[in-house]
Design a protein around this motif. Structure first.
Motif, PDB file in Angstrom:
ATOM      1  N   ALA A  84       5.561  -8.925  -8.076  1.00 46.52           N
ATOM      2  CA  ALA A  84       5.342  -8.881  -6.628  1.00 46.52           C
ATOM      3  C   ALA A  84       5.232  -7.429  -6.168  1.00 46.52           C
ATOM      4  O   ALA A  84       4.370  -7.081  -5.355  1.00 46.52           O
ATOM      5  N   GLU A  85       6.102  -6.581  -6.710  1.00 43.26           N
ATOM      6  CA  GLU A  85       6.050  -5.166  -6.341  1.00 43.26           C
ATOM      7  C   GLU A  85       4.736  -4.534  -6.781  1.00 43.26           C
ATOM      8  O   GLU A  85       4.141  -3.725  -6.060  1.00 43.26           O
ATOM      9  N   ARG A  87       1.855  -6.084  -7.188  1.00 44.53           N
ATOM     10  CA  ARG A  87       0.795  -6.552  -6.297  1.00 44.53           C
ATOM     11  C   ARG A  87       0.837  -5.816  -4.971  1.00 44.53           C
ATOM     12  O   ARG A  87      -0.184  -5.473  -4.390  1.00 44.53           O
ATOM     13  N   ASN A  88       2.073  -5.590  -4.524  1.00 47.60           N
ATOM     14  CA  ASN A  88       2.227  -4.953  -3.226  1.00 47.60           C
ATOM     15  C   ASN A  88       1.743  -3.508  -3.218  1.00 47.60           C
ATOM     16  O   ASN A  88       1.080  -3.065  -2.290  1.00 47.60           O
ATOM     17  N   GLU A 111      -0.438  -5.167   8.805  1.00 49.03           N
ATOM     18  CA  GLU A 111       0.918  -4.612   8.649  1.00 49.03           C
ATOM     19  C   GLU A 111       1.731  -5.365   7.597  1.00 49.03           C
ATOM     20  O   GLU A 111       2.722  -4.855   7.080  1.00 49.03           O
ATOM     21  N   LEU A 112       1.304  -6.611   7.324  1.00 47.85           N
ATOM     22  CA  LEU A 112       2.101  -7.486   6.464  1.00 47.85           C
ATOM     23  C   LEU A 112       2.498  -6.860   5.119  1.00 47.85           C
ATOM     24  O   LEU A 112       3.678  -6.869   4.760  1.00 47.85           O
ATOM     25  N   PRO A 113       1.544  -6.277   4.349  1.00 45.68           N
ATOM     26  CA  PRO A 113       1.962  -5.704   3.065  1.00 45.68           C
ATOM     27  C   PRO A 113       2.954  -4.559   3.251  1.00 45.68           C
ATOM     28  O   PRO A 113       3.804  -4.326   2.390  1.00 45.68           O
ATOM     29  N   LEU A 114       2.876  -3.883   4.394  1.00 49.02           N
ATOM     30  CA  LEU A 114       3.797  -2.773   4.638  1.00 49.02           C
ATOM     31  C   LEU A 114       5.206  -3.291   4.898  1.00 49.02           C
ATOM     32  O   LEU A 114       6.193  -2.653   4.532  1.00 49.02           O
ATOM     33  N   LEU A 115       5.271  -4.473   5.535  1.00 48.35           N
ATOM     34  CA  LEU A 115       6.595  -5.050   5.799  1.00 48.35           C
ATOM     35  C   LEU A 115       7.302  -5.421   4.499  1.00 48.35           C
ATOM     36  O   LEU A 115       8.524  -5.458   4.440  1.00 48.35           O
ATOM     37  N   TYR A 116       6.503  -5.729   3.483  1.00 45.70           N
ATOM     38  CA  TYR A 116       7.116  -6.079   2.198  1.00 45.70           C
ATOM     39  C   TYR A 116       7.280  -4.859   1.307  1.00 45.70           C
ATOM     40  O   TYR A 116       7.647  -4.981   0.143  1.00 45.70           O
ATOM     41  N   ASN A 117       7.014  -3.684   1.831  1.00 43.37           N
ATOM     42  CA  ASN A 117       7.128  -2.458   1.049  1.00 43.37           C
ATOM     43  C   ASN A 117       8.282  -1.615   1.592  1.00 43.37           C
ATOM     44  O   ASN A 117       8.226  -1.100   2.710  1.00 43.37           O
ATOM     45  N   ASN A 118       9.317  -1.500   0.783  1.00 45.80           N
ATOM     46  CA  ASN A 118      10.511  -0.784   1.223  1.00 45.80           C
ATOM     47  C   ASN A 118      10.268   0.691   1.495  1.00 45.80           C
ATOM     48  O   ASN A 118      11.023   1.320   2.222  1.00 45.80           O
ATOM     49  N   VAL A 120       7.874   2.069   3.003  1.00 53.22           N
ATOM     50  CA  VAL A 120       7.176   2.411   4.242  1.00 53.22           C
ATOM     51  C   VAL A 120       8.133   2.305   5.424  1.00 53.22           C
ATOM     52  O   VAL A 120       8.726   1.261   5.664  1.00 53.22           O
TER      53      VAL A 120
END
Ligand SMILES: Nc1ncnc2c1ncn2[C@@H]1O[C@H](COP(=O)(O)OP(=O)(O)O)[C@@H](O)[C@H]1O
Ligand SMILES: [Mg+2]
Lengths: 254, 408
Positions: A84-85, A87-88, A111-118, A120
């Motif tokens: 997952a990381e 892919r992100n 913004e969605l992929p950024l929300l799953y990226n610590n 950012v």
């Protein structure tokens, strides 16, 4: 150096689907290397295994057997969270059916992929999303919902979402499959621009003229690669679009 | 994954699906509100029954004809005429553990004043009745001994009777002559207001008259009496007093030791137990209704959650494709469910309390809201909300992203 650096290496990749008692061999021992900076178009008839291959190298699916290295490191031994990381942060996806979240504005989708990226921070999230949307020419449609956008615009939102985390590679499965040719060329223009900026692009298409925008073409047949060659007569999207523009101008004046 | 990000994701998702969020919440609201209201009504009547029974006096002893306790309690067992006036007199004379005793005769009658008439219960009493039931008189005075002996045509009335005959609760009816079964009777006093008992019976809808007045002038049969009301000397001796009364009446009625007695003696606490079990049945009934509404609410929550699974599975596929981990997806759904459960639960509690208060205000029914009902209903609905939010999400999160994306 970077030109020759291996990004994706697969060896003897196979995928078998079990449907009832019938085994479908979607991929039969595929071996392939994709270098950084390439723009690859994967061609082939329907059912030849293009999507299956994309989904596996995109870490959305597992192969039945084989080896897969990204930047020289094994991918298949990683657990779900690590994938997952990956892919992100390193991959960006563009689908034929866009796959935007419904009833969610363009900006929130991006913004969605950024929300799953610590990594950012909240402060830069909005800025990055707007930047990505601007780079695909949608600076004025930030608040638009998917159903308020044309197919081409939705696909551009999807591209902005794919590149907002600055990926190494964008994987696009028939990105122009639902679009008319002019809009398709515009999308190709964006891909060529991103590719010029250094992002590797792997794109599935069954349309030969779209494949002409890539740097090299790979042809699948019955789960095997039957051809892999550079594009000799490469099209440049900007020029093609100019041609279309002059054509329509002529049509309208006559 | 930063928690705040997940919270933001969950909030956006709820906001995006307002109708779905609302319908889910509605299930919880209905479940919680109905349980709270139902149990408040049940508990309210339970407590009032206990209170009104306690107000009868903890020392009271009731003697009914026949052996069916419920028939006796309702006072309707006309077929069981086994008690006589001399039984009451014998209890007064021989039972030293009994302090007060009165025979009772009662009948429903029409009373008339001028052009107005009213149907109410006429009870013939001895003066001890006032002491056993701790009744007081706000206007006028009670019966004298001569009134009792001579079957005087006098009566005491409750305020409901005053209202219905004279048009005003505060009217002073002392000295007015009313007709009971066409017998003219003079009002000599008004009873202080008692209000409703737990069954919604108006305790002020009553006329008291001297025992003989009712027995001799208004009853068809003068041989038997309706019941006997007595009180023990002290709370501790009530049980012994019951034994005394039982053996005395057994002897008087000439019942062999091996035979069943033809009367029933009940203490106030026994009655309270009987009523207690009646209200318990009622509370169980209300709780079952409430439980069913909770279940229906729960099924509502479940349906909405499961129906949206297809849409949500694709959403999960998209989220996983762009880098959401399984637990990010799960947390998102759990946070969504918690938000819905908490908001719905709080609204449900407020609505439940409002409904209960409305029943109390407009229905005149006593309500008591118990913390248990709040905890129970809130816990149950949120558990259902959580489970049906979490379970499909867990299944979807376990899929390969591509399978979630392709889910139909
Ligand atoms: N989930 C699946 N279950 C069973 N068979 C599948 C599944 N996905 C793809 N296939 C089969 O695998 C083969 C390759 O499919 P796919 O990769 O989608 O082809 P393409 O994208 O080139 O059209 C086809 O024969 C298809 O029927
Ligand atoms: Mg395909």
């Amino acid at each position: 150096m970077s030109e020759r650096e291996n990004l994706i290496t697969v060896r003897d990749l196979t995928k078998t689907y079990q449907t009832g008692s019938v085994e479908v061999f979607a991929l039969k021992a595929i071996s392939l290397t994709i270098n950084k900076g390439e723009f690859v178009a994967i061609m082939g008839a329907s059912g030849s295994g293009k999507s299956t291959f994309m989904n596996i190298i995109g870490c959305l699916d597992n192969p039945t057997s084989g080896e897969y290295l990204m930047e020289g490191k094994d991918v298949l031994t990683r657990d779900k969270d690590e994938l997952a990381e990956l892919r992100n942060s390193k991959l960006g996806f563009v689908f034929q059916s866009f796959n935007l979240l419904p009833r969610t504005s363009a900006q929130e989708n991006v913004e969605l992929p950024l929300l799953y990226n610590n990594k950012v921070e909240a402060a830069v999230r909005e800025h990055k999303a707007i930047e990505a949307l601007t780079s695909v020419g949608l600076a004025d449609r930030l608040g638009a919902m998917p159903n308020e956008l044309s197919g081409g615009q939705q696909q551009r939102v999807a591209i902005a979402r794919a590149l907002v985390n600055a990926p190494l590679v964008i994987m696009a499965d028939e990105p122009t499959g639902n679009l008319d040719s002019k809009t398709s060329y515009e999308i190709m223009g964006i891909f060529q621009k991103l590719n010029d900026e250094g992002i590797t692009i792997v794109m599935v298409t069954h349309e030969p003229d779209i494949a002409q925008f890539a740097k090299s073409n790979i042809v699948f047949k019955d789960g095997k690669i039957i051809a892999n060659h550079p594009v000799t007569d490469r099209k440049i999207a900007m020029e093609e679009l100019k041609k279309i523009a002059t054509l329509t101008d002529e049509n309208s004046t006559t | 994954m930063k928690f705040f990000n997940l919270f933001r994701i969950a909030y956006r998702s709820l906001n995006r699906n307002k109708l779905r969020s609302f319908l889910t919440m509605l299930g919880i609201i209905i479940g919680v509100a109905s349980v709270i209201a139902m149990l408040a009504i049940g508990e309210g009547s339970n407590q009032t029954i206990q209170k009104s029974i306690a107000s009868l006096g903890t020392n009271s002893i009731y003697i009914f004809p026949g052996t069916n306790a419920n028939g006796g309690v309702r006072g309707g067992a006309g077929s069981n005429q086994t008690l006589k006036l001399e039984d009451a007199d014998a209890i007064a004379a021989h039972c030293d553990l009994v302090k007060y005793v009165t025979p009772l005769v009662q009948r429903k009658s029409q009373i008339i004043f001028g052009a107005k008439n009213w149907n109410t219960m006429i009870i013939g009493i001895r003066n001890d009745y006032m002491l056993i039931r701790s009744l007081s008189i706000i206007k006028g005075s009670g019966f004298t001994e001569p009134d009792q002996r001579s079957a005087a045509k006098v009566c005491l009335v409750g305020v409901t009777v005053v209202f219905n005959l004279f048009g005003d609760e505060n009217y002073n009816p002392i000295g007015e002559i009313i007709r009971i079964n066409s017998i003219p009777v003079k009002i000599i006093g008004v009873l202080s207001k008692m209000g409703q008992n737990t069954f919604g019976q108006d305790q002020d809808d009553i006329v008291l008259a001297p025992f003989y007045t009712v027995q001799k002038r208004m009853m068809i049969s003068t041989d038997h009496i309706g019941s006997i009301l007595a009180s023990g000397k002290s709370e501790l001796q009530v049980v012994d007093a019951v034994d005394q009364i039982t053996s005395l009446l057994r002897e008087k009625h000439k019942i062999a030791p091996s035979d069943d007695i033809d009367f029933t003696v009940r203490t106030q606490s026994e009655l309270s137990n009987i009523f207690g079990s009646i209200t318990k049945v009622m509370t169980i009934l209300l709780a079952s209704i409430a439980g069913i509404s909770l279940l229906v609410g729960g099924i509502g929550i479940m349906n909405i959650m499961l129906v949206s699974v297809t849409e949500r599975t694709r959403e999960i596929g998209i989220r996983m494709a762009i880098g959401a981990k399984g637990r990010d997806v799960l947390f998102q759904f759990v946070i969504e469910s918690i938000l819905i459960s908490v908001v719905g639960g709080v609204i449900g509690i407020v609505v439940g309390i409002l409904v209960a208060e409305m029943v109390a205000t407009f229905g005149g029914w006593p309500v008591v809201i118990t913390p248990l009902s709040i905890i129970l209903s809130f816990g149950f609905s949120s558990a259902i909300g959580l489970f049906f939010g979490w379970y499909p999400a867990r299944k979807a999160a376990a899929l390969n992203p591509i399978d979630a994306l392709r889910y139909e």
